[in-house]
Design a protein around this motif. Structure first.
Motif, PDB file in Angstrom:
ATOM      1  N   SER A 245     -32.786 -43.461  11.453  1.00 31.60           N
ATOM      2  CA  SER A 245     -31.482 -42.629  11.134  1.00 31.60           C
ATOM      3  C   SER A 245     -31.306 -41.776  13.414  1.00 31.60           C
ATOM      4  O   SER A 245     -31.374 -42.222  13.734  1.00 31.60           O
ATOM      5  N   ILE A 246     -30.083 -41.321  13.231  1.00 27.12           N
ATOM      6  CA  ILE A 246     -29.183 -40.710  14.277  1.00 27.12           C
ATOM      7  C   ILE A 246     -28.854 -39.208  14.364  1.00 27.12           C
ATOM      8  O   ILE A 246     -29.256 -38.652  13.142  1.00 27.12           O
ATOM      9  N   GLY A 247     -28.924 -38.983  15.377  1.00 27.76           N
ATOM     10  CA  GLY A 247     -29.484 -37.539  15.240  1.00 27.76           C
ATOM     11  C   GLY A 247     -27.174 -36.799  15.488  1.00 27.76           C
ATOM     12  O   GLY A 247     -27.635 -35.413  15.447  1.00 27.76           O
ATOM     13  N   VAL A 248     -26.323 -37.562  15.573  1.00 25.29           N
ATOM     14  CA  VAL A 248     -25.355 -37.450  15.198  1.00 25.29           C
ATOM     15  C   VAL A 248     -24.438 -37.301  14.141  1.00 25.29           C
ATOM     16  O   VAL A 248     -24.451 -38.323  13.391  1.00 25.29           O
TER      17      VAL A 248
ATOM     18  N   TRP B 277     -22.015 -46.899  11.636  1.00 25.20           N
ATOM     19  CA  TRP B 277     -22.850 -46.513  13.079  1.00 25.20           C
ATOM     20  C   TRP B 277     -22.335 -47.966  13.993  1.00 25.20           C
ATOM     21  O   TRP B 277     -23.394 -48.879  13.664  1.00 25.20           O
TER      22      TRP B 277
ATOM     23  N   HIS C 108     -22.583 -46.870  21.116  1.00 24.13           N
ATOM     24  CA  HIS C 108     -23.758 -45.815  20.326  1.00 24.13           C
ATOM     25  C   HIS C 108     -22.849 -44.278  19.746  1.00 24.13           C
ATOM     26  O   HIS C 108     -22.461 -43.466  20.103  1.00 24.13           O
TER      27      HIS C 108
ATOM     28  N   HIS D 297     -28.079 -36.203   5.318  1.00 24.31           N
ATOM     29  CA  HIS D 297     -28.582 -35.651   6.224  1.00 24.31           C
ATOM     30  C   HIS D 297     -30.346 -35.483   5.612  1.00 24.31           C
ATOM     31  O   HIS D 297     -30.517 -35.213   5.168  1.00 24.31           O
TER      32      HIS D 297
ATOM     33  N   ARG E 275     -34.759 -35.548   7.372  1.00 27.09           N
ATOM     34  CA  ARG E 275     -35.305 -34.438   8.028  1.00 27.09           C
ATOM     35  C   ARG E 275     -35.592 -35.000  10.183  1.00 27.09           C
ATOM     36  O   ARG E 275     -35.509 -34.572  11.068  1.00 27.09           O
ATOM     37  N   ASP E 276     -35.301 -36.531   9.534  1.00 28.08           N
ATOM     38  CA  ASP E 276     -35.321 -37.006  11.209  1.00 28.08           C
ATOM     39  C   ASP E 276     -33.756 -37.523  11.319  1.00 28.08           C
ATOM     40  O   ASP E 276     -34.011 -38.003  13.038  1.00 28.08           O
ATOM     41  N   GLY E 277     -33.140 -37.103  11.153  1.00 25.33           N
ATOM     42  CA  GLY E 277     -31.645 -37.300  11.719  1.00 25.33           C
ATOM     43  C   GLY E 277     -30.332 -37.885  10.317  1.00 25.33           C
ATOM     44  O   GLY E 277     -30.776 -37.022   8.840  1.00 25.33           O
ATOM     45  N   TRP E 278     -29.411 -38.124  10.854  1.00 31.21           N
ATOM     46  CA  TRP E 278     -28.503 -39.373   9.794  1.00 31.21           C
ATOM     47  C   TRP E 278     -28.748 -40.502   9.079  1.00 31.21           C
ATOM     48  O   TRP E 278     -29.258 -40.718  10.153  1.00 31.21           O
TER      49      TRP E 278
ATOM     50  N   GLU F 172     -36.413 -35.510   1.313  1.00 32.73           N
ATOM     51  CA  GLU F 172     -35.984 -35.886   1.820  1.00 32.73           C
ATOM     52  C   GLU F 172     -34.792 -35.928   0.753  1.00 32.73           C
ATOM     53  O   GLU F 172     -33.749 -36.843   0.901  1.00 32.73           O
TER      54      GLU F 172
END
Length: 131
Positions: free
Chosen positions: A33-36, A62, A67, A92, A94-97, A130
């Motif tokens: 999971s990533i935040g972007v 990704w 990064h 999307h 809960r912890d990101g993408w 999710e």
């Protein structure tokens, strides 16, 4: 004596190869999971259809080293009887993408699969709401 030694070495090599075969068939799946969020899709002209092939559209992947998201161009995939190709997609959570990898959905009995409605939620994610 030399013949016995050669036979023993050959048998050991064969046994060693058979013992390693199950390891070579193992598969590993890792979800990161990533935040972007991914950028907007890049427009690609879909080529003229090719009999026996399915167009796999391009997508943002990704790049761990840089990064950042990196565009993977679309390509032709050989069709699989009784299966529907599902392109990779970002979800999307809960912890990101999270990138859901490409896959072939189907029943394996020659009948078409269920498409996106037959999506299988990764283990542990359904309980978290999710999927």
């Amino acid at each position: 004596m030399r013949k016995v030694l050669l036979c023993a070495v050959a048998a050991a090599g064969l046994a060693g190869g058979l013992g390693a075969a199950p390891c070579a068939l193992a598969q590993v799946s890792v979800n990161v999971s990533i935040g972007v969020p991914p950028p907007a899709p890049v427009y690609e002209v879909v080529p003229v259809a090719r009999p026996g092939y399915v167009w796999a559209p391009g997508y943002w992947d990704w790049d761990d080293r840089g990064h950042k998201h990196k565009w993977k161009k679309g390509r032709w995939e050989r069709a699989r009887a009784g299966y529907i190709y599902e392109a990779p997609r970002w979800i999307h959570a809960r912890d990101g993408w999270m990138l859901q990898p490409e896959r072939w959905e189907g029943r394996g009995d020659g009948r078409p699969g269920r498409g996106y409605k037959g999506y299988h939620c990764p283990p542990g994610h359904a309980k978290k709401g999710e999927c």
